[in-house]
Design an enzyme around this catalytic site. Sequence first.
Site, PDB file in Angstrom:
ATOM      1  N   HIS A 154     -14.559  46.913 -62.387  1.00 60.79           N
ATOM      2  CA  HIS A 154     -14.420  47.760 -63.575  1.00 60.79           C
ATOM      3  C   HIS A 154     -13.180  48.626 -63.430  1.00 60.79           C
ATOM      4  O   HIS A 154     -12.819  49.016 -62.324  1.00 60.79           O
ATOM      5  CB  HIS A 154     -15.648  48.683 -63.710  1.00 60.79           C
ATOM      6  CG  HIS A 154     -15.429  49.838 -64.659  1.00 60.79           C
ATOM      7  ND1 HIS A 154     -15.568  49.690 -66.015  1.00 60.79           N
ATOM      8  CD2 HIS A 154     -15.041  51.117 -64.445  1.00 60.79           C
ATOM      9  CE1 HIS A 154     -15.285  50.873 -66.598  1.00 60.79           C
ATOM     10  NE2 HIS A 154     -14.965  51.739 -65.656  1.00 60.79           N
ATOM     11  N   TYR A 167     -22.503  52.777 -69.226  1.00 57.93           N
ATOM     12  CA  TYR A 167     -22.006  51.839 -70.242  1.00 57.93           C
ATOM     13  C   TYR A 167     -22.540  52.176 -71.643  1.00 57.93           C
ATOM     14  O   TYR A 167     -22.600  51.294 -72.497  1.00 57.93           O
ATOM     15  CB  TYR A 167     -22.351  50.403 -69.852  1.00 57.93           C
ATOM     16  CG  TYR A 167     -21.362  49.783 -68.863  1.00 57.93           C
ATOM     17  CD1 TYR A 167     -20.020  49.607 -69.214  1.00 57.93           C
ATOM     18  CD2 TYR A 167     -21.752  49.354 -67.603  1.00 57.93           C
ATOM     19  CE1 TYR A 167     -19.104  49.035 -68.340  1.00 57.93           C
ATOM     20  CE2 TYR A 167     -20.835  48.782 -66.717  1.00 57.93           C
ATOM     21  CZ  TYR A 167     -19.515  48.627 -67.104  1.00 57.93           C
ATOM     22  OH  TYR A 167     -18.612  48.051 -66.237  1.00 57.93           O
ATOM     23  N   ASN A 195     -17.524  39.828 -63.645  1.00 58.20           N
ATOM     24  CA  ASN A 195     -16.060  39.787 -63.588  1.00 58.20           C
ATOM     25  C   ASN A 195     -15.477  40.706 -62.516  1.00 58.20           C
ATOM     26  O   ASN A 195     -14.354  41.182 -62.651  1.00 58.20           O
ATOM     27  CB  ASN A 195     -15.463  40.056 -64.976  1.00 58.20           C
ATOM     28  CG  ASN A 195     -15.843  41.413 -65.523  1.00 58.20           C
ATOM     29  OD1 ASN A 195     -16.533  42.186 -64.861  1.00 58.20           O
ATOM     30  ND2 ASN A 195     -15.392  41.718 -66.720  1.00 58.20           N
ATOM     31  N   LYS A 222     -17.935  45.477 -58.473  1.00 57.95           N
ATOM     32  CA  LYS A 222     -19.209  45.143 -59.122  1.00 57.95           C
ATOM     33  C   LYS A 222     -20.125  44.296 -58.224  1.00 57.95           C
ATOM     34  O   LYS A 222     -19.686  43.783 -57.189  1.00 57.95           O
ATOM     35  CB  LYS A 222     -18.908  44.420 -60.446  1.00 57.95           C
ATOM     36  CG  LYS A 222     -18.253  45.323 -61.498  1.00 57.95           C
ATOM     37  CD  LYS A 222     -18.089  44.579 -62.817  1.00 57.95           C
ATOM     38  CE  LYS A 222     -17.613  45.495 -63.926  1.00 57.95           C
ATOM     39  NZ  LYS A 222     -17.478  44.750 -65.220  1.00 57.95           N
ATOM     40  N   ARG A 251      -9.543  39.789 -61.209  1.00 55.57           N
ATOM     41  CA  ARG A 251     -10.577  39.017 -61.917  1.00 55.57           C
ATOM     42  C   ARG A 251     -10.294  37.521 -61.830  1.00 55.57           C
ATOM     43  O   ARG A 251     -11.225  36.711 -61.740  1.00 55.57           O
ATOM     44  CB  ARG A 251     -10.694  39.495 -63.358  1.00 55.57           C
ATOM     45  CG  ARG A 251     -11.482  40.811 -63.434  1.00 55.57           C
ATOM     46  CD  ARG A 251     -11.407  41.440 -64.785  1.00 55.57           C
ATOM     47  NE  ARG A 251     -12.418  42.490 -64.944  1.00 55.57           N
ATOM     48  CZ  ARG A 251     -12.429  43.349 -65.950  1.00 55.57           C
ATOM     49  NH1 ARG A 251     -11.498  43.290 -66.897  1.00 55.57           N
ATOM     50  NH2 ARG A 251     -13.370  44.270 -66.023  1.00 55.57           N
ATOM     51  N   GLU A 286     -15.519  59.301 -66.055  1.00 54.37           N
ATOM     52  CA  GLU A 286     -16.150  58.326 -65.145  1.00 54.37           C
ATOM     53  C   GLU A 286     -16.069  58.773 -63.687  1.00 54.37           C
ATOM     54  O   GLU A 286     -17.002  58.538 -62.911  1.00 54.37           O
ATOM     55  CB  GLU A 286     -15.503  56.956 -65.332  1.00 54.37           C
ATOM     56  CG  GLU A 286     -15.831  56.357 -66.704  1.00 54.37           C
ATOM     57  CD  GLU A 286     -15.197  55.002 -66.937  1.00 54.37           C
ATOM     58  OE1 GLU A 286     -15.441  54.430 -68.018  1.00 54.37           O
ATOM     59  OE2 GLU A 286     -14.467  54.505 -66.056  1.00 54.37           O
ATOM     60  N   PHE A 295     -24.382  42.222 -75.586  1.00 56.15           N
ATOM     61  CA  PHE A 295     -24.460  41.950 -74.150  1.00 56.15           C
ATOM     62  C   PHE A 295     -24.924  43.157 -73.337  1.00 56.15           C
ATOM     63  O   PHE A 295     -25.000  43.093 -72.112  1.00 56.15           O
ATOM     64  CB  PHE A 295     -23.108  41.446 -73.620  1.00 56.15           C
ATOM     65  CG  PHE A 295     -21.939  42.377 -73.861  1.00 56.15           C
ATOM     66  CD1 PHE A 295     -21.719  43.474 -73.036  1.00 56.15           C
ATOM     67  CD2 PHE A 295     -21.051  42.151 -74.907  1.00 56.15           C
ATOM     68  CE1 PHE A 295     -20.650  44.331 -73.250  1.00 56.15           C
ATOM     69  CE2 PHE A 295     -19.970  43.006 -75.125  1.00 56.15           C
ATOM     70  CZ  PHE A 295     -19.774  44.104 -74.294  1.00 56.15           C
TER      71      PHE A 295
HETATM   72  P1  ATP Z   1     -14.868  47.181 -67.698  1.00 50.42           P
HETATM   73  O1  ATP Z   1     -15.236  48.237 -68.701  1.00 50.42           O
HETATM   74  O2  ATP Z   1     -16.033  46.746 -66.833  1.00 50.42           O
HETATM   75  O3  ATP Z   1     -13.669  47.557 -66.894  1.00 50.42           O
HETATM   76  P2  ATP Z   1     -13.481  45.711 -69.743  1.00 50.42           P
HETATM   77  O4  ATP Z   1     -12.972  47.044 -70.166  1.00 50.42           O
HETATM   78  O5  ATP Z   1     -12.477  44.639 -69.428  1.00 50.42           O
HETATM   79  O6  ATP Z   1     -14.436  45.850 -68.474  1.00 50.42           O
HETATM   80  P3  ATP Z   1     -15.484  45.909 -71.797  1.00 50.42           P
HETATM   81  O7  ATP Z   1     -15.247  45.373 -73.156  1.00 50.42           O
HETATM   82  O8  ATP Z   1     -15.405  47.385 -71.570  1.00 50.42           O
HETATM   83  O9  ATP Z   1     -14.474  45.129 -70.798  1.00 50.42           O
HETATM   84  O10 ATP Z   1     -16.897  45.366 -71.312  1.00 50.42           O
HETATM   85  C1  ATP Z   1     -17.590  45.983 -70.235  1.00 50.42           C
HETATM   86  C2  ATP Z   1     -18.224  44.897 -69.385  1.00 50.42           C
HETATM   87  O11 ATP Z   1     -19.234  44.238 -70.137  1.00 50.42           O
HETATM   88  C3  ATP Z   1     -17.284  43.759 -68.965  1.00 50.42           C
HETATM   89  O12 ATP Z   1     -16.508  44.069 -67.835  1.00 50.42           O
HETATM   90  C4  ATP Z   1     -18.251  42.646 -68.677  1.00 50.42           C
HETATM   91  O13 ATP Z   1     -18.896  42.808 -67.406  1.00 50.42           O
HETATM   92  C5  ATP Z   1     -19.275  42.850 -69.795  1.00 50.42           C
HETATM   93  N1  ATP Z   1     -18.939  42.080 -70.997  1.00 50.42           N
HETATM   94  C6  ATP Z   1     -17.943  42.335 -71.881  1.00 50.42           C
HETATM   95  N2  ATP Z   1     -17.918  41.431 -72.881  1.00 50.42           N
HETATM   96  C7  ATP Z   1     -18.952  40.590 -72.611  1.00 50.42           C
HETATM   97  C8  ATP Z   1     -19.470  39.425 -73.275  1.00 50.42           C
HETATM   98  N3  ATP Z   1     -18.934  38.974 -74.413  1.00 50.42           N
HETATM   99  N4  ATP Z   1     -20.537  38.815 -72.711  1.00 50.42           N
HETATM  100  C9  ATP Z   1     -21.102  39.279 -71.562  1.00 50.42           C
HETATM  101  N5  ATP Z   1     -20.657  40.364 -70.913  1.00 50.42           N
HETATM  102  C10 ATP Z   1     -19.599  41.006 -71.414  1.00 50.42           C
HETATM  103 MG    MG Z   2     -14.246  48.725 -70.460  1.00 49.15          MG
END
Ligand code: ATP
Ligand code: MG
Length: 138
Positions: free
Chosen positions: A116, A50, A113, A10, A103, A127, A58
């Site tokens: 992805h 996304y 974070n 990222k 992370r 994806e 968010f």
């Molecule tokens: P990713 O899909 O990026 O691998 P993840 O599966 O761990 O991450 P998701 O719930 O899919 O988490 O959220 C996608 C992304 O959105 C997160 O990686 C983070 O960058 C952002 N995100 C998730 N929750 C929050 C939140 N509460 N506040 C701000 N950003 C968030």
């Molecule tokens: Mg995710």
Amino acid sequence: MTQQTLTIIKPDSVENHNTGKIIAHLENEGFRILAGRMVHLTEAQARAFYAVHKERPFYNDLVAYMTSGPVWPLALERKDAVTYLRQVMGATNPSDADAGTIRSLYGESIERNSIHGSDSPENAAIEISFFFAASELV
Ligand code: ATP
Ligand code: MG
């Protein structure tokens, strides 16, 4: 079972010069890189990637962050790649991520974070095809 998954290094990781360290971490964990490139996502691409989160509070911030600088999508192969990548990445919020996970090592916040990872084999296929043609997986 050998499986494919998609990761994205990222914008915060690229900005902080952690790209090489994260690729080395993934290779040391047994992932083989099938395809990869640096790309600066357009707003439309980030919104589409996304889209599953479009109702979440968010979402707009996430799109702004993911378009704030270049990223590296990588298609990866490994035994149980989807689950294993999620383990190696650690929890969404770096402060909850186990020690030694990507992370925990490189993430700055729940949003910034570092990486992805696809959350299911079905989404991994979707994806990977979002970024790469089948002929680019080598
Ligand atoms: P990713 O899909 O990026 O691998 P993840 O599966 O761990 O991450 P998701 O719930 O899919 O988490 O959220 C996608 C992304 O959105 C997160 O990686 C983070 O960058 C952002 N995100 C998730 N929750 C929050 C939140 N509460 N506040 C701000 N950003 C968030
Ligand atoms: Mg995710």
